[in-house]
Design an enzyme around this catalytic site. Structure first.
Site, PDB file in Angstrom:
ATOM      1  N   CYS A  78       0.902  -1.146   0.000  1.00 22.44           N
ATOM      2  CA  CYS A  78       0.000   0.000   0.000  1.00 22.44           C
ATOM      3  C   CYS A  78       0.939   1.192   0.000  1.00 22.44           C
ATOM      4  O   CYS A  78       1.615   1.449   0.993  1.00 22.44           O
ATOM      5  CB  CYS A  78      -0.884   0.020   1.235  1.00 22.44           C
ATOM      6  SG  CYS A  78      -1.700   1.607   1.387  1.00 22.44           S
ATOM      7  N   CYS A 125      -0.449   4.165   2.643  1.00 20.26           N
ATOM      8  CA  CYS A 125      -0.531   3.967   4.095  1.00 20.26           C
ATOM      9  C   CYS A 125      -0.302   2.503   4.402  1.00 20.26           C
ATOM     10  O   CYS A 125       0.815   2.019   4.268  1.00 20.26           O
ATOM     11  CB  CYS A 125      -1.839   4.498   4.673  1.00 20.26           C
ATOM     12  SG  CYS A 125      -3.324   3.891   3.875  1.00 20.26           S
ATOM     13  N   SER A 126      -1.337   1.776   4.801  1.00 22.89           N
ATOM     14  CA  SER A 126      -1.092   0.382   5.185  1.00 22.89           C
ATOM     15  C   SER A 126      -2.309  -0.488   4.925  1.00 22.89           C
ATOM     16  O   SER A 126      -2.602  -1.385   5.704  1.00 22.89           O
ATOM     17  CB  SER A 126      -0.689   0.314   6.654  1.00 22.89           C
ATOM     18  OG  SER A 126      -1.688   0.938   7.439  1.00 22.89           O
ATOM     19  N   CYS A 127      -3.055  -0.220   3.837  1.00 18.93           N
ATOM     20  CA  CYS A 127      -4.225  -1.037   3.503  1.00 18.93           C
ATOM     21  C   CYS A 127      -3.797  -2.502   3.406  1.00 18.93           C
ATOM     22  O   CYS A 127      -2.799  -2.819   2.756  1.00 18.93           O
ATOM     23  CB  CYS A 127      -4.835  -0.586   2.181  1.00 18.93           C
ATOM     24  SG  CYS A 127      -5.464   1.097   2.256  1.00 18.93           S
TER      25      CYS A 127
HETATM   26 FE    FE Z   1      -3.478   2.401   1.567  1.00 15.66          FE
END
Ligand code: FE
Length: 213
Positions: A118, A121-123
């Site tokens: 991602c 961010c951190s999906c």
């Molecule tokens: Fe993300």
């Protein structure tokens, strides 16, 4: 890579940085104060909070994704459904919910190796993989895997044949990708339960391969 990377929330650099011990205890105190306040006001119960924590500790994690992969390795019809509509096929096995609503499963082949990131961010697909590892949320992984995927994979100990193309997929709030790794040759014919043990978290992100047997 998919080009329209949208998120329900903007990336928050403060949330993503590493904390020192002092910052961690400040944060823990703040969380426990908020928790006490919510309970005292009757907004949540202690039991429901405990249940939520239990879910994250016991019910969500890469063991779920491993179950999905092992099923796909042993059941061609399931595999077709999985590649066609990841969300529904994963839900067939009882895995669904927050951060697992729009799942797309991409299959590794002899020609193509897939890896997921991602970039903003951190999906990450919580129902099948649990919470993301810290490196997945770190800026170096998020930028370098796009620019020099082969080098990054080698740092993970994953050496792919030169002819194999590496495709990088950018997870977002709209789509969360999971890799269907290739079944190790030596494991052909093994039971689904045995196969589950070969599927690592990293092989479903694409930075690793399944255990050979
Ligand atoms: Fe993300």
């Amino acid at each position: 890579m998919s080009s329209n990377h949208k998120h329900s929330e903007p990336a928050n650099p403060y949330l993503e940085k590493r904390r020192n011990g002092e910052e961690t205890s400040e944060l823990e105190k703040r969380v426990s104060d908020i928790e006490a306040l919510l309970i005292s006001k009757g907004i949540v119960s202690k039991e429901s909070l405990d249940r939520m924590i239990e879910i994250y500790e016991k019910d969500l994690g890469p063991m779920n994704g491993a179950r999905v992969v092992a099923k796909a390795w042993t059941d061609d019809e399931y595999k077709s459904r999985l590649l066609q509509d990841g969300t529904s096929a994963i839900a067939e096995l009882g895995f669904s919910g927050l951060q697992g609503e729009h799942m797309v499963v991409i299959e590794n082949t002899q020609e193509v190796h897939n890896v997921v990131v991602c970039t903003l961010c951190s999906c990450y697909p919580w129902p099948v993989l649990g919470l993301p590892p810290s490196w997945y949320k770190d800026a170096p992984y998020r930028s370098r895997i796009v620019l020099e995927p082969r080098e990054v994979l080698e740092e993970f100990g994953t050496f792919l044949p030169e002819h194999q193309e590496i495709r990088v997929w950018d997870s977002s709030a709209e789509i969360r990708y999971m890799v269907l790794p290739r079944q190790p040759e030596q494991s052909k014919g093994a039971s689904e339960d045995k196969l589950v043990g070969l599927v690592t978290r990293d092989s479903m992100i694409g930075v690793g391969l399944p255990k050979p047997s």
